[in-house]
Design an enzyme around this catalytic site. Sequence first.
Site, PDB file in Angstrom:
ATOM      1  N   LYS A  29     -12.165  40.452 -25.914  1.00 42.88           N
ATOM      2  CA  LYS A  29     -12.321  39.307 -25.009  1.00 42.88           C
ATOM      3  C   LYS A  29     -13.791  38.922 -24.898  1.00 42.88           C
ATOM      4  O   LYS A  29     -14.147  37.743 -24.938  1.00 42.88           O
ATOM      5  CB  LYS A  29     -11.773  39.606 -23.617  1.00 42.88           C
ATOM      6  CG  LYS A  29     -11.919  38.425 -22.665  1.00 42.88           C
ATOM      7  CD  LYS A  29     -11.793  38.855 -21.226  1.00 42.88           C
ATOM      8  CE  LYS A  29     -11.770  37.704 -20.240  1.00 42.88           C
ATOM      9  NZ  LYS A  29     -12.952  36.910 -20.136  1.00 42.88           N
ATOM     10  N   LYS A  97     -20.117  35.318 -15.459  1.00 43.66           N
ATOM     11  CA  LYS A  97     -19.690  36.713 -15.276  1.00 43.66           C
ATOM     12  C   LYS A  97     -19.392  37.367 -16.626  1.00 43.66           C
ATOM     13  O   LYS A  97     -19.836  38.485 -16.903  1.00 43.66           O
ATOM     14  CB  LYS A  97     -18.452  36.774 -14.386  1.00 43.66           C
ATOM     15  CG  LYS A  97     -17.820  38.168 -14.280  1.00 43.66           C
ATOM     16  CD  LYS A  97     -16.419  38.132 -13.712  1.00 43.66           C
ATOM     17  CE  LYS A  97     -15.404  37.399 -14.525  1.00 43.66           C
ATOM     18  NZ  LYS A  97     -14.843  38.071 -15.678  1.00 43.66           N
TER      19      LYS A  97
END
Length: 153
Positions: A29, A97
């Site tokens: 990811k 983030k």
Amino acid sequence: MFESVLDVLKVLGENVTHVGDSGSGTTAKLANQIIVNLNIAAMSEALVFAAKAGINIEKMYQAIRTGLAGSAVLDAKVPLILERNFVAGGRIDINLKDITNVMETAHEIGVPSPLSDQSLEIFHALKVDGKAADDHGGMVQYFEKLAGVRVSK
């Protein structure tokens, strides 16, 4: 183990790929986020470059989208940018983030990541500029501000 939960995973998403041991999915990811966000950054820089040069952005997009510069990112984001639609699909603060996690992981495993580091700083600047809830395609606004030009139809 993977095969025993595959049917459940396919309910959650179409494309299910086992990439490795525990934690590998998270790493995959993060790698995806590197590629997506750096593509958006490159696209944004190119759009601002072309806008500042005075060429028709829509025509340029049509000219390059089927060549090597073409991508899912280009096709997903350019039409929205031209409409000045920065309603979040992938929010800047969430990508901030994610890229922060990329940088922390890269430092832990000893991988220099100067391009991701630059995208992190761009996301920080956009957050400070009040654009944290914008779509990550709104990264173009960072480059527009630097160049004093606006990408539009």
